[in-house]
Design a protein around this motif. Structure first.
Motif, mmCIF file in Angstrom:
data_model
loop_
_atom_site.group_PDB
_atom_site.id
_atom_site.type_symbol
_atom_site.label_atom_id
_atom_site.label_comp_id
_atom_site.label_asym_id
_atom_site.label_seq_id
_atom_site.Cartn_x
_atom_site.Cartn_y
_atom_site.Cartn_z
ATOM 1 N N PRO A 56 58.988 42.601 22.917
ATOM 2 C CA PRO A 56 58.303 42.921 21.659
ATOM 3 C C PRO A 56 56.789 43.105 21.830
ATOM 4 O O PRO A 56 56.178 43.913 21.131
ATOM 5 N N VAL A 57 56.170 42.361 22.748
ATOM 6 C CA VAL A 57 54.740 42.524 22.993
ATOM 7 C C VAL A 57 54.464 43.880 23.626
ATOM 8 O O VAL A 57 53.513 44.585 23.264
ATOM 9 N N LEU A 58 55.315 44.277 24.578
ATOM 10 C CA LEU A 58 55.154 45.592 25.198
ATOM 11 C C LEU A 58 55.357 46.706 24.175
ATOM 12 O O LEU A 58 54.686 47.744 24.235
ATOM 13 N N ASP A 59 56.262 46.482 23.219
ATOM 14 C CA ASP A 59 56.487 47.496 22.175
ATOM 15 C C ASP A 59 55.246 47.660 21.290
ATOM 16 O O ASP A 59 54.917 48.777 20.865
ATOM 17 N N LEU A 80 44.532 44.399 30.027
ATOM 18 C CA LEU A 80 44.491 43.283 30.964
ATOM 19 C C LEU A 80 45.666 42.341 30.756
ATOM 20 O O LEU A 80 45.996 41.985 29.625
ATOM 21 N N LEU A 81 46.278 41.918 31.858
ATOM 22 C CA LEU A 81 47.341 40.921 31.841
ATOM 23 C C LEU A 81 46.725 39.537 31.951
ATOM 24 O O LEU A 81 45.982 39.253 32.892
ATOM 25 N N GLU A 82 47.038 38.672 30.993
ATOM 26 C CA GLU A 82 46.553 37.286 31.010
ATOM 27 C C GLU A 82 47.658 36.352 31.492
ATOM 28 O O GLU A 82 48.792 36.418 31.021
ATOM 29 N N ARG A 83 47.303 35.477 32.412
ATOM 30 C CA ARG A 83 48.210 34.413 32.847
ATOM 31 C C ARG A 83 47.357 33.217 33.209
ATOM 32 O O ARG A 83 46.481 33.308 34.072
ATOM 33 N N ALA A 128 37.426 47.649 22.573
ATOM 34 C CA ALA A 128 36.810 47.554 23.900
ATOM 35 C C ALA A 128 37.875 47.469 24.986
ATOM 36 O O ALA A 128 37.783 48.125 26.016
ATOM 37 N N TYR A 129 38.859 46.627 24.763
ATOM 38 C CA TYR A 129 40.025 46.580 25.652
ATOM 39 C C TYR A 129 41.120 45.764 24.998
ATOM 40 O O TYR A 129 40.965 45.291 23.857
ATOM 41 N N VAL A 130 42.236 45.603 25.725
ATOM 42 C CA VAL A 130 43.450 45.002 25.159
ATOM 43 C C VAL A 130 43.940 43.891 26.075
ATOM 44 O O VAL A 130 43.914 44.028 27.301
ATOM 45 N N HIS A 131 44.380 42.788 25.473
ATOM 46 C CA HIS A 131 45.035 41.695 26.198
ATOM 47 C C HIS A 131 46.548 41.795 26.020
ATOM 48 O O HIS A 131 47.041 42.112 24.926
ATOM 49 N N VAL A 132 47.267 41.444 27.078
ATOM 50 C CA VAL A 132 48.728 41.354 27.037
ATOM 51 C C VAL A 132 49.111 40.032 27.693
ATOM 52 O O VAL A 132 48.608 39.698 28.769
ATOM 53 N N ALA A 133 50.004 39.264 27.040
ATOM 54 C CA ALA A 133 50.376 37.952 27.583
ATOM 55 C C ALA A 133 51.759 37.556 27.082
ATOM 56 O O ALA A 133 52.330 38.203 26.194
ATOM 57 N N LEU A 188 38.354 43.159 20.886
ATOM 58 C CA LEU A 188 39.312 42.917 21.948
ATOM 59 C C LEU A 188 40.633 42.636 21.235
ATOM 60 O O LEU A 188 40.787 41.589 20.596
ATOM 61 N N ILE A 189 41.563 43.562 21.322
ATOM 62 C CA ILE A 189 42.821 43.412 20.594
ATOM 63 C C ILE A 189 43.870 42.808 21.518
ATOM 64 O O ILE A 189 44.211 43.378 22.552
ATOM 65 N N ASP A 190 44.359 41.636 21.144
ATOM 66 C CA ASP A 190 45.415 40.962 21.896
ATOM 67 C C ASP A 190 46.745 41.271 21.216
ATOM 68 O O ASP A 190 47.020 40.775 20.118
ATOM 69 N N VAL A 191 47.561 42.106 21.873
ATOM 70 C CA VAL A 191 48.829 42.504 21.246
ATOM 71 C C VAL A 191 49.815 41.336 21.249
ATOM 72 O O VAL A 191 50.702 41.270 20.386
ATOM 73 N N ALA A 192 49.670 40.401 22.204
ATOM 74 C CA ALA A 192 50.524 39.214 22.187
ATOM 75 C C ALA A 192 50.215 38.357 20.965
ATOM 76 O O ALA A 192 51.116 37.734 20.379
ATOM 77 N N ASN A 193 48.944 38.316 20.561
ATOM 78 C CA ASN A 193 48.584 37.550 19.364
ATOM 79 C C ASN A 193 49.104 38.220 18.092
ATOM 80 O O ASN A 193 49.461 37.548 17.123
ATOM 81 N N LEU A 194 49.144 39.560 18.078
ATOM 82 C CA LEU A 194 49.761 40.253 16.947
ATOM 83 C C LEU A 194 51.241 39.900 16.853
ATOM 84 O O LEU A 194 51.779 39.707 15.756
#
Length: 472
Positions: free
Chosen positions: A229-232, A247-250, A204-209, A174-180
């Protein structure tokens, strides 16, 4: 891997909005906040409509030195079955340390802490992942986490660490691009380099936050809008592979539903931009290939020493890495590694929550920031699980809790933490206002029933406090 599509984190505060939100293919729920026999009506309705629900665990501690707790694994499996989930997810993190491996008190972080990217940590993590895989009824995916601090002496980059984990265990990512992005700001790590090193086919899927900057570092808050920058980074990822789900996390500070829908639209636009970039790059490679084919003497160089194909072919009973004594039973490899990792993790966590000396090699300033962040999170979560306390204490709740947290590490979860906090206040004869003290006393006595034997130190404190209070 099952195609998930567009998702959003389901939370009780936005349950009605999520049900009405257009274009939602799936939702993710915090596993520990759901009860298999009493699912929220909103989740039941979503499932009946065909919306996929994925349980996302936060307390297993797969990156810790101990083997995964059987009861926690059973609970996660029960939630997966109750929700009809196609997979479950957890974090590459540790959340507690100490105990038998270190002959020291067991401490809880109340938060996800980074594991060192070392061979020891990787060997332990691989065995823990295999144990979890064997106990779960559906596939497991594990998430990269955000970090405020770095371990000294790390031996791998994040991408290398994740690649080898997936290669050796077959676990999904599960790759969280916000964590990157967080690790780019806080640790100077290049997100593009991390993406280039990942086994993209394992996603498997991606987190965005979203998050915010404070104390000179980026905090992954899940309570703020998703920044550009997270969207980029998401666009970069989508230019390399089509993720099965995004998936959008809030988790807090929820905006109006229209704002969440705009964030989902921005995520969709970032994915489209990535696909378009991939098409342009593909056309360029095709043109270059045609041009090269027109040169009869053009030499071709074959790649040498490429990585093995995913998923890994290692036997679950063997440590397959050439760096970890291949063909030796995994437990024989990981037992010494667990001991070393346990001591290192306990020393760091103790410095963060108990004020012990900072272990050698760590950035003292960053460690102080992390310690304050952990205490602040404890105060916030205790206020949620025991909302009566901020009401009773008013403006004094937060400073009183932070003073308590400074000298009292959490040892039994947030509800136990709330009881211990109030118990400490009352034993010290605080607050000064007798009316407030009476309200706290009534609150504590009402909730301080028998505690599990696994929390014997807390049980002894509770019994002693109860004896004192009942005499008053």
């Amino acid at each position: 891997m099952e195609r998930l599509g567009t998702g959003i984190g389901w939370r009780p505060e936005i349950a009605d909005a999520v049900e009405r939100m257009p274009g939602i293919d799936w939702v993710e729920v915090v596993a520990e906040n759901t009860c298999p026999g009493h699912l929220p009506a909103s989740l039941v309705r979503l499932r009946e409509r065909g919306v996929t629900v994925v349980p996302h665990g936060v307390s297993l501690g797969l990156g810790g030195a101990d083997r995964p707790d059987a009861a926690r694994l059973t609970a996660l499996a029960e939630r997966a079955e109750a929700l009809g989930a196609p997979l479950v997810t957890e974090h590459i993190a540790y959340v507690r340390a100490g105990g038998a491996l270190t002959a020291s008190p067991l401490l809880e972080a109340g938060h996800l802490l980074p594991v060192p990217r070392t061979r020891d940590a990787l060997d332990v993590l691989c065995e823990n992942v295999r144990i979890a895989q064997d106990a779960l009824p559906v596939p497991l995916a594990v998430e990269n986490i955000a970090a405020l601090l770095a371990w000294p002496g790390e031996e791998m980059t994040e991408g290398q660490f994740l690649y080898e984990l997936a290669d050796r265990t077959g676990v999904r990512l599960l790759i969280d691009v916000a964590n990157l992005h967080t690790n780019h700001v806080n640790r100077g790590e290049d997100p593009a380099k991390a993406l280039a090193e990942l086994p993209l086919e394992a996603i498997a899927y991606v987190h965005v936050a979203g998050g915010f900057t404070r104390d000179g570092v980026w905090h992954d808050s899940h309570a703020h809008p998703v920044p550009r920058p997270v969207l980029d980074i998401l666009t970069d990822l989508a230019s390399r592979v089509t993720p099965p789900g995004v998936l959008l996390e809030r988790d807090e500070n929820f905006p109006e539903p229209a704002e969440l829908e705009r964030e989902l639209a921005a995520i969709g636009a970032a994915l489209v931009a990535g696909r378009e970039a991939a098409e342009v790059a593909g056309a360029g490679r095709e043109a270059a290939g045609l041009a090269e084919a027109d040169q009869p003497d053009a030499g071709r160089t074959e790649a040498v020493g490429t990585r093995s194909a995913f998923p890994g072919s290692a036997s679950p009973d063997l440590a397959a890495s050439p760096h970890s004594h291949a063909r030796v039973p995994a437990s024989a490899v990981t037992d010494p590694a667990r001991q070393r990792l346990a001591l290192a993790q306990a020393a760091l966590l103790s410095a963060l929550v108990a004020g012990t000396p900072v272990p050698e090699g760590f950035d003292r300033v960053r460690l102080g920031i992390q310690a304050r962040a952990l205490a602040a999170k404890r105060a916030d979560v205790v206020a949620k699980v025991a909302p009566e306390l901020p009401e009773i204490l008013g403006d004094t709740y937060r400073p009183a809790f932070l003073a308590y947290a400074h000298g009292c590490p959490m040892t039994g979860g947030y509800r136990r933490d709330a009881l211990d906090f109030v118990g400490q206040l009352l034993l010290a004869g605080r607050p000064d206002d007798p009316r407030v003290r009476r309200e706290l006393r009534a609150w504590w006595l009402e909730r301080s029933g028998p505690a599990p034997l696994s929390h014997r130190p807390a049980l002894r404190l509770a019994r002693a406090t109860r004896r004192v209070l009942l005499r008053r």
